[in-house]
Design a protein around this motif. Structure first.
Motif, PDB file in Angstrom:
ATOM      1  N   GLU A 181      35.381 -29.001   5.483  1.00 43.61           N
ATOM      2  CA  GLU A 181      36.454 -28.289   4.785  1.00 43.61           C
ATOM      3  C   GLU A 181      36.165 -28.310   3.291  1.00 43.61           C
ATOM      4  OE1 GLU A 181      40.452 -29.420   5.779  1.00 43.61           O
ATOM      5  OE2 GLU A 181      41.310 -27.842   4.526  1.00 43.61           O
TER       6      GLU A 181
ATOM      7  N   ASP B  23      40.420 -23.212   4.623  1.00 37.36           N
ATOM      8  CA  ASP B  23      41.822 -23.384   4.241  1.00 37.36           C
ATOM      9  C   ASP B  23      42.101 -22.442   3.077  1.00 37.36           C
ATOM     10  OD1 ASP B  23      44.267 -24.286   3.120  1.00 37.36           O
ATOM     11  OD2 ASP B  23      43.938 -26.300   3.923  1.00 37.36           O
TER      12      ASP B  23
ATOM     13  N   HIS C 287      43.116 -22.638   8.182  1.00 37.54           N
ATOM     14  CA  HIS C 287      44.322 -23.331   7.724  1.00 37.54           C
ATOM     15  C   HIS C 287      45.101 -22.443   6.753  1.00 37.54           C
ATOM     16  CE1 HIS C 287      42.144 -27.493   8.303  1.00 37.54           C
ATOM     17  NE2 HIS C 287      42.244 -26.799   9.418  1.00 37.54           N
TER      18      HIS C 287
ATOM     19  N   ARG D 231      52.231 -27.861  -1.841  1.00 29.21           N
ATOM     20  CA  ARG D 231      51.793 -26.640  -1.168  1.00 29.21           C
ATOM     21  C   ARG D 231      53.007 -25.819  -0.743  1.00 29.21           C
ATOM     22  NH1 ARG D 231      46.645 -27.403   2.669  1.00 29.21           N
ATOM     23  NH2 ARG D 231      45.385 -28.817   1.424  1.00 29.21           N
TER      24      ARG D 231
ATOM     25  N   GLU E 198      49.348 -25.947   7.372  1.00 30.89           N
ATOM     26  CA  GLU E 198      49.117 -27.275   6.794  1.00 30.89           C
ATOM     27  C   GLU E 198      49.775 -27.330   5.417  1.00 30.89           C
ATOM     28  OE1 GLU E 198      45.075 -28.203   5.635  1.00 30.89           O
ATOM     29  OE2 GLU E 198      45.344 -30.294   6.221  1.00 30.89           O
TER      30      GLU E 198
HETATM   31 ZN    ZN Z   1      43.187 -27.765   5.407  1.00 29.93          ZN
END
Ligand code: ZN
Length: 294
Positions: A158, A197, A223, A238, A267
């Motif tokens: 990631e 992500d 994500h 987030r 997420e």
């Molecule tokens: Zn992530």
């Protein structure tokens, strides 16, 4: 190739369990999270190792099977860097355990947050040599790949937003992650790929190009959340999909154009907002925004 229609149902929604790790500010145990997801017809989750450890691997494995849940990923392995050989070996051993857990739970992949300057996460970096860290990361993934490959567990690197380059991950773009994939797995065996992500990668001018480079074989996880303006905390602010500036459907279109047909995993780390709300309400909002903003 046209995009899948998410507007009618939430069959392709997965919940990263960090999103509801707290309900009204209080820790929510993973079995409760699993029950709440199952009640809503959510078909997949991506749990964190600490949550699994707290409830017990066997208990979670049983619960996942009872509800027929899939794991869009397992969070997480990585943190490959260290100041000495003892530290590197300890990281490798811990990552092997993470692979074993991911296998027991039947995860689609083990997500890797690769690590950065050793000590920086605790507030004191041991050195300033990010190139050294990147070499250790590459070596660490290579060694783990041999083990994970023997168990059939794909590893998903990631890339993290560059604001985390010092303390969490020195792989910061899709391009960097794919360079490592190509070096360690030149045959594109699907044993090694990326977890994309949108929070980390939305700003990257090469994003579309690198998604095309990744192709279906390397796109192991997707994500979603949103980037708020202003963002008040570098880690735990987030946004819910639709509340920020990321054009999530556009990015999903690029990913699906490569043939990705897996889950869209929500997420969200949100100390001040979503973790203060009732987890059931948060899950309901995830379902609604999955349909309207993903
Ligand atoms: Zn992530």
């Amino acid at each position: 190739m046209s995009m899948r229609d998410f507007s009618q149902d939430h069959r392709w929604l997965s919940i990263n369990t960090a999103t509801v790790r707290k309900s009204r500010g209080v820790d929510l145990p993973l079995p409760d999270i699993i029950e709440a997801c199952a009640r809503r017809g959510i078909r997949a989750i991506s749990p964190w190792r600490d949550q699994v450890a707290a409830a017990g691997l066997d208990a979670i494995s049983k619960l996942v099977k009872t509800h027929g849940l899939e794991l869009s990923g397992y969070c997480r392995g990585g943190m490959f860097t260290a100041v000495d050989d003892t530290g590197l070996k300890a990281a490798h051993a811990d990552n092997r355990r993470a692979v074993d857990e991911a296998c027991e739970l039947g995860a689609r992949c083990l997500v890797l947050v690769v690590g950065a300057l050793p000590g920086a996460l605790a507030g004191q970096a041991a050195h300033k040599d990010i190139a050294l860290s990147r070499n250790q990361v590459s070596d660490g993934i290579g060694a783990l790949l041999d083990y994970a490959g023997s168990c059939g567990m794909p590893l998903a690197i990631e890339p993290l937003h560059p604001m985390y380059a010092a303390d969490r991950a020195c792989i910061n773009t899709m391009e960097q992650a794919l360079d490592v994939c190509d070096e360690l797995d030149p045959t594109q065996s699907e044993a090694l790929g990326v977890a994309l992500d949108v929070y980390h990668c939305w700003w990257d001018p090469k994003l579309q190009q690198q998604i095309a480079r990744a192709g279906k074989a390397r796109l192991l996880a997707f994500h979603v959340c949103d980037w708020l303006t202003p963002t008040t905390d570098l880690l735990n602010d987030r946004g819910m999909m639709g509340d920020g500036v990321i054009d999530i459907p556009r990015i999903r279109g690029w990913v699906e154009a490569q043939g990705f047909a897996g889950y869209s995993e929500v997420e969200i780390f949100s100390t001040g907002n979503w973790w203060q709300r009732d987890a059931g309400d948060v899950l309901n909002t995830c379902i609604a925004r999955h349909k309207s903003a993903v």
